[in-house]
Design an enzyme around this catalytic site. Structure first.
Site, PDB file in Angstrom:
ATOM      1  N   HIS A 120      -5.275  15.064  28.411  1.00  9.35           N
ATOM      2  CA  HIS A 120      -4.586  15.678  29.555  1.00  9.35           C
ATOM      3  C   HIS A 120      -5.168  15.218  30.894  1.00  9.35           C
ATOM      4  CE1 HIS A 120      -1.881  18.426  27.585  1.00  9.35           C
ATOM      5  NE2 HIS A 120      -2.813  19.221  27.086  1.00  9.35           N
ATOM      6  N   GLU A 143       2.084  18.533  26.226  1.00  9.58           N
ATOM      7  CA  GLU A 143       1.453  19.051  25.016  1.00  9.58           C
ATOM      8  C   GLU A 143       1.741  18.199  23.789  1.00  9.58           C
ATOM      9  OE1 GLU A 143      -0.844  20.827  25.396  1.00  9.58           O
ATOM     10  OE2 GLU A 143      -0.505  21.929  27.238  1.00  9.58           O
ATOM     11  N   ALA A 165      -8.403  26.090  24.541  1.00  5.75           N
ATOM     12  CA  ALA A 165      -9.036  25.362  25.633  1.00  5.75           C
ATOM     13  C   ALA A 165      -8.015  25.085  26.723  1.00  5.75           C
ATOM     14  CB  ALA A 165      -9.596  24.041  25.118  1.00  5.75           C
ATOM     15  N   GLU A 175      -7.827  17.853  25.163  1.00  7.58           N
ATOM     16  CA  GLU A 175      -7.960  18.200  26.591  1.00  7.58           C
ATOM     17  C   GLU A 175      -8.309  16.976  27.431  1.00  7.58           C
ATOM     18  OE1 GLU A 175      -6.713  20.940  27.118  1.00  7.58           O
ATOM     19  OE2 GLU A 175      -6.972  21.883  25.149  1.00  7.58           O
ATOM     20  N   ASN A 206      -8.232  22.098  32.816  1.00  6.49           N
ATOM     21  CA  ASN A 206      -8.500  22.050  34.267  1.00  6.49           C
ATOM     22  C   ASN A 206      -9.196  20.739  34.612  1.00  6.49           C
ATOM     23  OD1 ASN A 206      -7.853  24.919  34.257  1.00  6.49           O
ATOM     24  ND2 ASN A 206      -9.873  25.156  33.331  1.00  6.49           N
TER      25      ASN A 206
HETATM   26  N1  BES Z   1      -2.739  23.429  28.238  1.00  2.00           N
HETATM   27  C1  BES Z   1      -3.157  24.054  27.039  1.00  2.00           C
HETATM   28  C2  BES Z   1      -3.731  25.426  27.245  1.00  2.00           C
HETATM   29  C3  BES Z   1      -2.714  26.510  27.438  1.00  2.00           C
HETATM   30  C4  BES Z   1      -2.011  27.000  26.366  1.00  2.00           C
HETATM   31  C5  BES Z   1      -2.496  27.075  28.670  1.00  2.00           C
HETATM   32  C6  BES Z   1      -1.102  28.000  26.546  1.00  2.00           C
HETATM   33  C7  BES Z   1      -1.580  28.075  28.857  1.00  2.00           C
HETATM   34  C8  BES Z   1      -0.887  28.560  27.793  1.00  2.00           C
HETATM   35  C9  BES Z   1      -4.212  23.214  26.321  1.00  2.00           C
HETATM   36  O1  BES Z   1      -4.178  21.870  26.624  1.00  2.00           O
HETATM   37  C10 BES Z   1      -3.917  23.313  24.868  1.00  2.00           C
HETATM   38  O2  BES Z   1      -2.923  22.795  24.460  1.00  2.00           O
HETATM   39  N2  BES Z   1      -4.741  23.996  24.098  1.00  2.00           N
HETATM   40  C11 BES Z   1      -4.506  24.235  22.695  1.00  2.00           C
HETATM   41  C12 BES Z   1      -5.463  23.479  21.835  1.00  2.00           C
HETATM   42  C13 BES Z   1      -5.020  22.118  21.445  1.00  2.00           C
HETATM   43  C14 BES Z   1      -6.079  21.395  20.645  1.00  2.00           C
HETATM   44  C15 BES Z   1      -3.732  22.096  20.689  1.00  2.00           C
HETATM   45  C16 BES Z   1      -4.710  25.705  22.475  1.00  2.00           C
HETATM   46  O3  BES Z   1      -5.328  26.337  23.308  1.00  2.00           O
HETATM   47  O4  BES Z   1      -4.263  26.200  21.424  1.00  2.00           O
HETATM   48 ZN    ZN Z   2      -2.668  20.805  25.733  1.00  3.43          ZN
END
Ligand code: BES
Ligand code: ZN
Length: 868
Positions: free
Chosen positions: A320, A339, A282, A317, A285
């Site tokens: 964030h 993160e 995810a 999300e 944005n």
């Molecule tokens: N900001 C990230 C998405 C992302 C990941 C963008 C890598 C660009 C490169 C998002 O907030 C995120 O961390 N997503 C995780 C899921 C989360 C529950 C740990 C993901 O996509 O694995």
């Molecule tokens: Zn994240």
């Protein structure tokens, strides 16, 4: 408290030169007015934009990010004069374009106008297309993924997180399509015949990586909060009802965060959109969060763990939206702040919304342990890491940023107390709203809130955890009423432990629980520390496993711990921590295999999902030792017998109203018994498979197990049955479940079929890794997959362009266990080029080393043990 400087080996990430990719700060964007027109038939897009800029110094050149875009009609307007650019110089390496003007632009405000064209790619980054079906009809939507640095693939922009600006977006779309962006539409006007222009409200000041533009066929369910925020769950046609669970979680989570952060959600709209093709899970944005379908949608085919995952991802999300979007890191080296924090808050929020899930116990297995494993390797890196090259930015979205980040934040929260932690956050978010920060700003905020309780040196303490690689192993001894603690860096690769002895230490908030009750907490920031204590029956360090370190007990202390474990006098987390460290310390040789196998008996009566997850890890390690020997069969029987009590507890079927953790435990227990070929479980699988063939729906919670069991039994008929199921469902969680099971069929003919299927038309690019991980999870599959990759490299080319995914492919080879395999993996990827996978490759090679060492050290002992 002296923190020794470690001479840091040049990290895998710091080979590029510092600074080289930052834009000049002499030109700053203030506001963008963007019109974008994707063509969903021709798979291209065009656009124009005007950027209000602030010029700090007179200049004839302006440099802006742009990648794979064709730029034209570039002009600058100052006051009443407009001037066209004389030249556009593209710089592929820096992913930028420089506009050269004939006359100087004078310091002050100016308007830069640019027209551009590009291709809707299928790389799942930048502005890309995603495929879906409406009534059997194939369609494409246009959607975006900009983090970390791909906004420049869609609009020419100042694509750095600190170059915040406001944005007014208009999308030109066919009349019968929907358009979505970060804000709500303010007007829909007619464009040319058949087209409309959807104009969106101006955004607040924000970073480019958080923009989102989507055009396609969508449907949604919605609810407006008391404060007037319009929340929608958006899907492709036919799936909106699968968004009910997500809508409910989102509303509760939004409420909770508004209260927790003490700041209202900053926008008046919040969309969560499920995209059929999506690289990560995810993306946050602002106001338009995008998801993989598996991470957002829930229906009768979803298991409890699917549901928990959806809740976790939503709460991540949403965190964030404040931490990351409202307050943003200055530069990508502080990505971990985003993160790590969101990975911590996701548990805080899910625990609040679903207290019965006991979700923190899963944190220990999913994040804390994961981080301890990775960070115990020589190839780890510090949380705070210098990033310069764009290729490196992708690589630091790893378990160190996420899971170690979350773990050290949790350690801090527990050290300063939940209230001071929350107040520190509130202070930080309010103080830096709409601005950018570095890690130190967060520590300063906590320092401000926690100084009342005397805990002042947060920055100094946290620096040790974020600026150095690794973490400590605390060894503990008890003699005549004195407890002696020692610390040194923990390294899982054998031999290195000794050599690094005494070379560094950490400020560790240390606490313990003992037979005499809680004994409080202390700061352990020296090499050695002693406590005088009344006589103890037993003592467990790191109460509730809030600290980020491992503990090695003396034999004597360890053996005394078996009583509070089997009698459950220790909390689930404490029992968990003991078994987790025992497994790790058996790998390093601190404990012998025989001692460990005899100690683990005291866990037989466990009913905890996370503790069993760890025991199953140990089973796997030991299996590696006896695989292919005469003792393999007796080992399998040992495992099945070991699990009799827990199997008796969970059984095959779900009781009404049972604890959620029991449901999860059942899947784990049955899956393990399938793996070790328990007879009663395999015949139960055969019965379930028959039901499934008759289209009688199986409980989604055991479906994965049944499918894995079918793979274990491994007949052509079962393979065909699963493949048929795969084709007849459009539910992505179910598709993944089946894909993983197909990958587990062990015969060579299945392996070859699976490899052919990997990049074929039936598997979305984002999903092939699931199949690949499954194929490479057993020995012959791994060997064949590697051979296949070598001879069919062109098929992997696309994947290797999507670097985050490619890292996962590389890591799939971490199961190899001979020096020969290690050498050929190394040679192969080095020949293909390791840009963007340096970290993954070095971790994989080290993992193979660990396997080799583990087998070398323990194989004989294991064989002896199971001869008995
Ligand atoms: N900001 C990230 C998405 C992302 C990941 C963008 C890598 C660009 C490169 C998002 O907030 C995120 O961390 N997503 C995780 C899921 C989360 C529950 C740990 C993901 O996509 O694995
Ligand atoms: Zn994240």
């Amino acid at each position: 408290m002296p923190i020794k400087k470690v001479s840091q080996k040049k990290s895998q990430l710091s080979k590029s030169k510092p600074k080289s990719i930052r834009l000049s700060k002499d030109v700053i964007p203030v506001h963008y007015t963007i019109t974008l027109a994707p063509d969903l038939e021709a798979h291209v897009f065009s656009g124009t934009e005007t950027i209000d800029i602030q010029v700090k110094k007179n200049t004839k050149n302006i440099t802006i990010h742009s990648k794979d875009l064709e730029l034209f009609d570039v002009s600058i307007k100052q006051g009443k004069t407009t001037e066209n650019a004389k030249d556009i110089r593209y710089d592929d390496k820096h992913e930028s374009a420089t506009f050269v003007f004939g006359k100087s632009i004078i310091a002050g405000r100016a308007k830069l106008t640019i027209s551009f064209r590009g291709i809707l790619n299928d790389l799942m980054r930048g502005f890309y297309k995603s495929r879906y079906h409406v009534d059997g009809d194939e369609r494409f939507m246009a959607t975006t993924q900009f983090e970390a640095n791909d906004a420049r693939r869609c609009i020419p922009c100042f694509d750095e997180p600190a170059m915040k600006a406001s944005f007014q977006v208009s999308l030109v779309v066919p009349n019968n399509k929907e358009a979505i962006s970060n804000m709500l539409p303010t007007a829909v006007t007619e464009h040319s015949a058949g087209y409309k222009v959807v104009s969106f409200e101006k955004t607040p000041i924000m970073s480019t990586y958080l923009l989102a533009f989507l055009v396609g066929d969508f449907e949604y369910i919605e609810h407006t909060t008391k404060k007037g925020v319009k929340v929608r769950i958006i899907t492709v046609p036919g799936k909106k009802e699968q968004g009910r669970f997500a809508l409910d979680v989102t509303l509760k989570c939004l409420d909770y965060y508004e209260q927790y952060f003490d700041i209202p959600y900053p926008l008046n709209t919040l969309d969560l959109i499920a995209i059929p093709d999506f690289e990560s899970a995810a993306m946050e944005n602002w106001g338009a969060i995008t998801y993989r379908e598996t991470e957002l949608l829930i229906d009768e085919h979803s298991s409890l763990s699917n549901k928990q995952r959806v809740a976790i991802v939503i709460c991540h999300e949403l965190a964030h939206q404040w931490f990351g979007n409202l307050v943003t890191m200055e530069w990508w080296n502080d990505l971990w702040l985003n993160e790590g924090f969101a990975s911590y808050m996701e548990y805080v929020a899910v625990d609040h919304i679903f207290p019965s899930w006991n979700i923190w116990s899963q944190f220990l297995f999913s994040d804390h342990d994961r981080a301890l494993r990775l960070d115990g390797m020589v190839s780890t890196h510090p949380i705070e890491v210098p990033v310069h090259d764009p290729n490196d930015i992708g690589q630091i979205f790893d378990a160190i940023s996420y899971s170690k980040g979350a773990s050290v934040i949790r350690q801090l929260a527990s050290y300063i107390g939940q209230e001071a932690f929350r107040d520190g956050l509130r202070y930080y978010l309010k103080k830096h709203s709409y601005k950018n920060t570095e890690t130190i700003h967060l520590w300063q905020a906590f320092e401000k809130q926690s100084s009342k309780s005397g805990k002042k040196n947060i920055t100094k303490m946290m620096d040790a955890w974020t600026k150095k690689p690794g973490y400590p192993l605390v060894s503990v001894n008890e003699r005549a009423g004195t407890l002696t603690l020692d610390q040194k860096r923990f390294l899982s690769t054998s031999g290195k432990n000794e050599q690094k002895k005494n070379s560094m230490f950490w400020p560790i908030p240390i606490s313990f629980v003992a037979s005499i009750g809680e004994t409080g907490s202390y700061m352990f920031d020296t090499q050695q520390m002693q406590f005088g204590l009344p006589e103890l029956d037993w003592c467990k360090l790191n109460a509730d496993e809030t600290g980020f370190f491992r503990v090695a007990y003396s034999r004597d202390m360890l053996s005394k711990l078996s009583v509070p474990i089997s009698e459950k006098l220790l909390s689930e987390s404490d029992r968990y921590g003991i078994i987790r460290d025992i497994v790790a310390l058996t790998e390093t040789g601190e404990y012998t295999l025989a001692d460990t196998l005899s100690f683990v008996e005291c866990f037989k009566a466990e009913q905890s999902y996370s503790i069993w997850s760890e025991i199953v890890v140990l089973f796997g390690k030991v299996h590696m030792l006896v695989k292919g020997t005469l003792q393999e069969e007796s080992y399998k029987k040992y495992v099945c017998d070991f699990m009799i009590p827990v199997f008796d507890y969970v059984g095959f079927t779900k009781d009404n109203n049972e604890d959620e953790s029991k449901t999860l435990l059942r899947s784990l227990v049955l899956a393990t018994l399938v793996r070790y070929e328990d007879k009663k479980v395999l015949s139960w699988v055969a019965k379930q498979a028959k039901e499934n063939q008759k289209n009688i729906p199986l409980d989604a919670n055991i479906r994965g197990v049944v499918y894995a069991g079918m793979a274990k039994i491994g007949s052509d008929a079962y393979y065909a049955q699963l493949l048929k199921n795969y084709h007849s469902t459009d539910q992505h969680q179910e598709k993944l479940r089946i894909l993983s099971a197909l990958g587990q069929f062990e015969g060579e003919k299945y392996i070859q079929k699976n490899l052919k299927m990997l990049f074929g038309p039936d598997v979305r690019k984002q999903d092939s890794i699931y199949l690949f991980m499954s194929i490479t999870s057993f020995e012959s599959g791994r060997a064949s997959a590697f051979a296949y990759m070598k001879t069919n490299w062109t098929e992997f080319k696309d994947i290797s362009a999507a670097r985050n995914m490619f890292s996962s492919f590389v890591k799939s080879f971490g199961g190899f266990r001979t020096d020969k395999d290690k050498k050929s993996v190394k040679a192969f990827f080095e020949k293909k080029g390791t840009v963007g996978i340096e970290l993954a490759l070095s971790q994989t090679l080290e993992k193979i080393d660990q396997n080799i060492a583990w087998i070398g050290k323990n194989k004989k002992e294991a064989v002896m043990y199971f001869k008995k």
